[in-house]
Design a protein around this motif. Sequence first.
Motif, short mmCIF file in Angstrom:
data_model
loop_
_atom_site.label_atom_id
_atom_site.label_comp_id
_atom_site.label_asym_id
_atom_site.label_seq_id
_atom_site.Cartn_x
_atom_site.Cartn_y
_atom_site.Cartn_z
N MET A 652 0.90 -1.25 -0.11
CA MET A 652 0.04 0.01 0.14
C MET A 652 0.62 1.21 -0.09
SD MET A 652 -3.04 1.05 2.85
CE MET A 652 -3.52 -0.64 2.90
N GLN A 653 1.94 1.24 0.70
CA GLN A 653 2.69 2.28 0.92
C GLN A 653 3.35 2.57 -0.44
OE1 GLN A 653 3.36 4.52 3.10
NE2 GLN A 653 2.20 3.45 4.98
N GLN A 654 4.05 1.45 -1.18
CA GLN A 654 4.57 1.32 -2.35
C GLN A 654 3.53 2.13 -3.46
OE1 GLN A 654 7.81 0.92 -2.85
NE2 GLN A 654 7.66 1.54 -5.15
N THR A 655 2.35 1.65 -3.43
CA THR A 655 1.22 2.07 -4.34
C THR A 655 1.03 3.76 -4.28
OG1 THR A 655 0.38 -0.08 -4.50
CG2 THR A 655 -1.09 1.74 -5.28
N HIS A 656 0.93 4.03 -2.94
CA HIS A 656 0.52 5.44 -2.56
C HIS A 656 1.87 6.25 -2.98
CE1 HIS A 656 -3.14 5.59 -0.81
NE2 HIS A 656 -2.81 4.34 -0.08
N LEU A 657 2.92 5.78 -2.74
CA LEU A 657 4.32 6.48 -3.19
C LEU A 657 4.34 6.63 -4.85
CD1 LEU A 657 7.03 7.51 -2.61
CD2 LEU A 657 8.12 5.37 -2.67
N GLU A 658 3.92 5.65 -5.45
CA GLU A 658 3.87 5.53 -7.21
C GLU A 658 3.07 6.78 -7.37
OE1 GLU A 658 2.56 2.89 -10.61
OE2 GLU A 658 3.27 1.89 -8.81
N PHE A 659 1.88 6.78 -6.95
CA PHE A 659 0.81 7.48 -7.29
C PHE A 659 1.22 9.30 -6.84
CE2 PHE A 659 -2.18 4.18 -7.62
CZ PHE A 659 -2.79 4.68 -9.01
N HIS A 660 1.82 9.17 -5.81
CA HIS A 660 2.45 10.35 -5.17
C HIS A 660 3.20 11.05 -6.19
CE1 HIS A 660 3.21 13.52 -2.36
NE2 HIS A 660 4.80 13.51 -2.68
#
Length: 865
Positions: A652-660
Motif C-alpha cells: 500500500m505504501q509503495q502504491t501510494h508512493l507511486e501515485f504521489h
Amino acid sequence: QKDDSQRLLESFSSDEKEHTLTKSKAEPYTSKEEILLEESESPLNSNITAFALKAKVIYPINQKFRPLADGSSNPSLHENPKQAALPNQVMETSMSGSLGSLSQGDKEDCSSSTTIHSTTSDDRFQARAFLKVTSFPEVLTCESFDVKLCLCSLILKDLMLLDTELRKEKHVMIIQVLKIYLADFCHKKKITDDLFKKILLIQENDFEELQKQLDSRLQNTEMSGAHNSEYQTLEDLERKEREYSEHIIDNMEAFWKQTDKAQQAFLDKSKCSSAKATKIMMDLTKKMIAVESLLSESQDLQAMDIQERLFNWELMVKMIDSLKSYIPEECKCRLNIVSNILDHLTVKNNLSVRQKEELLTDLHKVFWEQLAHFSNECIQQSKDLILKRLECRAKKREEFKHRQKAEQGSLLSKTFHIEDVHDFLKAYHELLEKHRQAQWELEEEDDCESTEAVADLYKELYSKASHALAELVTELFLQTLPAVTGLSVRECELLKEEWQENLVPQLEKWETHRQKRWKLFQEQLLQEKNLWIKEYALSAVMQKHLSEKQEKIIQGVVSRLGCLSDESVNYILQKHQLLLCSVLARLTLRRVGMAALARMRLSRKKSLLQDLREQHTLQKGSSPCQDEDQWQLQKAVESHILEEEEKLEEEMQQTHLEFHQQLVTEIQEALQFLQQHLEQVIGRTLLQHARWEAGKKSSDDGQDFKERLVEAAVESVYGTSNNINRLVQNYYQQLGKITEGYEGKKLQQLKSLQAERSERNRLRKKQENELALTEKQTKGLLNITSTVHQRMVLQQKKVLSQFELQQQIRLESLKQKLLELHHLETELETQLQEAEQDFVSELAVLARVPVAVKKKPSKRSKPAG
C-alpha cells in the motif's frame, strides 16, 4: 481412526457441492449438539486449513474453487486462455458467486490462491478486464470480484462529471462577466454597438473552439485502447485518467490565455488610459477570483459527498450479497441434517448404503436443479428490472436537463450592470448548485429503490427455495422412506419433526454468524472511511504548503521590481492568486481520483485478507481452543494474518508512493504553466510602465520653447555677448556646485549603508556562533536519538534557512541602497530643473523676450517632484 493424510485427501477430493454425500459414507449419526458444532465450524479449524497453512494457501469465504487432492490446483481463471474472449462473466445463464457454487452440475475450472501477494501478479491484475458500468444499479448484477472495481470506476466517472460541470460553469460565468464589462463600455459610448457585437462574437467563437478541441482530445483518449466497449481494465483506466488530467491542464492554460487576450482586446478598442486599464483589469481579476473561490468550495464539498456515496453503495451491495449467500447456506443446513438422519438409519440397518446414496443423490439433484432454475429466473428478472429503471432514470434526467437549461437561459438573458456582477455570480452558482442537488437526490433515491427491488426478488427466491425444499423433504420422509425402510408413517413423521427441531438452533447459529460478519464488514468500512479522511487531510496540508510556497515566491519576485506602482504590484499578485486557485482545484480533484485508483489496485488483496480475518474472528468467537493442537493452529493463523497485513501495508505504501510521485510530476507541469503565464503578465506590466515613463519624459521636454527662446535671444539687441557669457558661466558654476553636493551626499550615504551592513553582519555572526555552541552541546544527544536521515534533514533545513536569511539581508540592503540613491537622484533632478528654470528666466529677461517662461518650468517640475 483415519490419519491426517487420508482425511486430507477426502477433504480435497470432495466437491463443496457434494459435501453431504461424502459425509454420509464415513460419519455415524450424531447428536444435535455435535451437528451444531460441526456446522458452525470455520474452515480455519478444518483439514483444509491445516493444508493451507503448510502450503501458504488462503481460501476466501464461500470460495467455490479448491485445490486438487495432491496439492496442485486447476488452471486459474485469470490464466485461462478462454478468459480473454470473455473477460468478465456476469450473472446470466449460470449461477455465480455463492449460488453458483452449489449447482451440482457446475464443474468449471477452479482457481486457487497461494498467498495474497501471489494470487495474481500486479500486471495481470491491472490487465484483468471488468464490466464497464455507467450507474450503480448495473453493479447489482456483477460478479463479486468486480464489485469494488466497478464501484470505484463509478466514483471516477462522478469526479470527471463534477469537473466537467464546474469547468463549464466557470467558463460561462467568466464569459458573462466579460460581456457585462463590454456592455458597460458600449453604454458609456467608449465603443460602438457594432464593435461591441464584433468583439463579443469573436470571443465567444474563440472560447467555443477551445471547448471543441478539448472534447475532441477527450474523445480520442476514451476511444484509445478500447478493444471491447463493454469491458475495461485498470491499466486502461489509469492511463485515461492520466491523459484526461493532461488535457484539462492544457485546456486551462489555453483558457486563461484566451481570457487575457479578450481583456486586452476590448481595452485596446476602448482607448482607455493606462491607469484606467489597470483598474479595470484588477476589477475583472477580483471577479474571476470570486468565481474560482465559489467553485473550489463547491468542488471540495461535492467530492466528499461522492466519496461518502461509495460507502453507501458498498453497504447496499453487501446487503444483496448477504441475501444471495443466505439462500444456499440455509439450504445446505437443511440438507445436511437430512443426510445425518439418513446416516443414522443406515447405522440401524433400516437403509443400505446404496439406498441412502440414491435417496440423497435424487434429493440433491432435484433440489439444486430447481434452485438453479429459480435463481436464473431471479437474475433475469433483476436484469430486466434494472434495465427498466435505468430507462426511466434516463427519461427523468432528460426532463431535468430541459427544465434546467430553460432556467439557466432565463437568468443569463437578464441585463446586469458592473455593480451587479457579484449578485449575478451568486445567483447563477446557486441555481446550478440547486440543479446538481436535485440530480443527486434523484440518483440516490433511484439507487435505493433499485436495491430494494432486487432485494425483494432475492427474498422471493428464498421463499421459493425454502418451499421447494420443504416439499421435497416432506415427500422423502412421508412417502419415500416408509416404502423403502419399512418404517411406519408415524415413525417417519417423528423423523421429520426431529429434522425440524435440529434445524431451528442451526439456523439461529447461522444467523448469529451472519450478524457477526455484517459487524466485521461495518468495521472494515469504517477503517476505509478513516483512510479516505486521512487522504483528504493530507491533500489539504499539501495544498496549503504549495499555496504558501508559491505566494512566497511571487512576493519575492515583486519585491525585486521596485519600479512598479502599488496598483501594478497588486494586479500581479491577484493574477497569481487566480491562476493558483485554478491549478490547486484541478490537482485536488486529481488527488481524489488517484486515491480511488490506488484503492482499485489493492481491492483484490484487501478482500482476501479481510475474508481471512473474518474467518479467524468468527472461529475464535464460536469455538475456543480446547487442546494444544487447536491453540497452535490458531497462533499459526494469527501469525500468518499478521505477516500478510505487513506485506499489504508495504505494498500500500509503495502504491501510494507511486501515485504521489506521479502527482508531483503533474504539479510541476502545472506550476510551469503558472510560471510562464505570470512571466507574461509581469512582462506586460513592465512594458506598460516603461511606456508611461517614456511618455512622461517626452511631455516634460519643452524642446519647442527652448528653440524659440534661443532664436529670440540671438535676434534681440538687448543682450550683449558679455552679459550672455556671464549668465552661462554662472549657470555652469551652479551645475558644478549641485553635482559636487550630490557626489558628496552619495558617498556619505554609501558609507552609512556600509556601516549598517557591517553591524548587521556582526550581529548575525554572533547569533550563528551562539546557535553553533548550543548545537555542539546537544550534538551527542542528537547522535543518539536521531537517525542519519533525520540529521541530514535537520542539516539541510539549517543550510536552507541560513541561505534564505543571507539572501533576505542582501535584498533588504540592496532595497535600502536603491531607495536612498533614488531619493538623491530625485533631489538632484529637482535642483537641476530649478537651475535650468532660473537660467531660462534670466536669459528671457536679459533678451527682453515677451514669452511666459514662468509657467513652463512650474509644469515641468510637478512630475519630477
